[in-house]
Design a protein around this motif. Sequence first.
Motif, short mmCIF file in Angstrom:
data_model
loop_
_atom_site.label_atom_id
_atom_site.label_comp_id
_atom_site.label_asym_id
_atom_site.label_seq_id
_atom_site.Cartn_x
_atom_site.Cartn_y
_atom_site.Cartn_z
N VAL A 174 0.73 -1.04 0.07
CA VAL A 174 0.05 -0.04 0.03
C VAL A 174 0.89 1.24 0.17
O VAL A 174 0.51 2.42 -0.45
N PHE A 175 1.98 1.06 0.48
CA PHE A 175 3.16 2.34 0.32
C PHE A 175 4.05 2.37 -0.83
O PHE A 175 4.34 1.24 -1.21
N HIS A 176 4.02 3.45 -1.41
CA HIS A 176 4.95 3.59 -2.30
C HIS A 176 6.38 3.23 -1.77
O HIS A 176 6.72 3.65 -0.66
N PRO A 177 7.29 2.71 -2.41
CA PRO A 177 8.40 2.60 -1.75
C PRO A 177 9.40 3.85 -1.47
O PRO A 177 10.32 3.85 -0.38
N LYS A 178 8.99 4.96 -2.00
CA LYS A 178 9.81 6.26 -1.83
C LYS A 178 8.90 6.94 -0.81
O LYS A 178 9.15 8.26 -0.66
N ALA A 179 7.84 6.47 -0.21
CA ALA A 179 6.94 7.00 0.71
C ALA A 179 7.60 7.50 1.94
O ALA A 179 8.76 7.20 2.24
N ILE A 180 7.22 8.81 2.69
CA ILE A 180 7.76 9.33 3.95
C ILE A 180 6.69 8.83 4.79
O ILE A 180 5.52 8.87 4.77
N TYR A 181 7.17 9.09 6.02
CA TYR A 181 6.18 8.83 7.43
C TYR A 181 6.75 9.81 8.24
O TYR A 181 8.03 10.02 8.61
N ALA A 182 5.85 10.66 8.79
CA ALA A 182 6.59 11.89 9.69
C ALA A 182 5.43 12.20 10.74
O ALA A 182 4.14 12.14 10.33
N THR A 183 5.87 12.49 11.89
CA THR A 183 4.89 13.19 12.67
C THR A 183 5.69 14.43 13.78
O THR A 183 6.78 14.08 14.02
N ALA A 184 5.04 15.14 13.97
CA ALA A 184 5.74 16.51 14.67
C ALA A 184 5.25 16.14 16.35
O ALA A 184 5.62 16.82 17.34
N ASP A 185 4.72 15.15 16.68
CA ASP A 185 4.16 14.61 18.18
C ASP A 185 5.34 13.86 18.93
O ASP A 185 5.32 13.68 19.97
N GLU A 186 6.37 13.52 18.20
CA GLU A 186 7.54 12.80 18.83
C GLU A 186 8.68 14.09 18.75
O GLU A 186 8.91 14.97 17.89
N ALA A 187 9.48 14.10 19.77
CA ALA A 187 10.57 14.90 19.79
C ALA A 187 12.03 14.14 20.09
O ALA A 187 12.18 13.19 20.85
N PRO A 188 12.85 14.35 19.01
CA PRO A 188 12.85 15.19 17.94
C PRO A 188 11.57 14.97 16.83
O PRO A 188 11.29 13.72 16.99
#
Length: 125
Positions: free
Chosen positions: A30-44
């Motif tokens: 379901v994910f493209h191989p070049k996909a990104i995964y991100a959240t600003a809820d984690e520090a850093p």
Amino acid sequence: MSAAFQDVSAVLLEYFDALYFCDVEKLQSVFHPKAIYATADEAPFLHRTMEEYVPVVAARQSPATRKEPRRDHIDAIDLAGENTAVARVRCSIGSRDFVDILTLVRTEGSWRIIAKVFQIIERET
């Protein structure tokens, strides 16, 4: 309902299953191989590539094996055109609820997630 809307919905249901069962093969479909995964809820700030994200899911005990109730839901799908869509979905893992903003692209005739940006909401247990 358009075919594109139905196709994107089908990818999102597979996405929910991949997370609930920690099925990395399904996750990679379901994910493209070049996909990104991100959240600003984690520090850093947390940013992962698929090469970094897939092993994290593989190492988890799945919500299915813990017999957690399914709490996944599609809030909205917005088709921007023939090859681009944005979906807002919700799901839960453990004591955390997630609001995911997923950007999907259609390449080589298939819809895949190219970006996952999410909000974490701690749930009282």
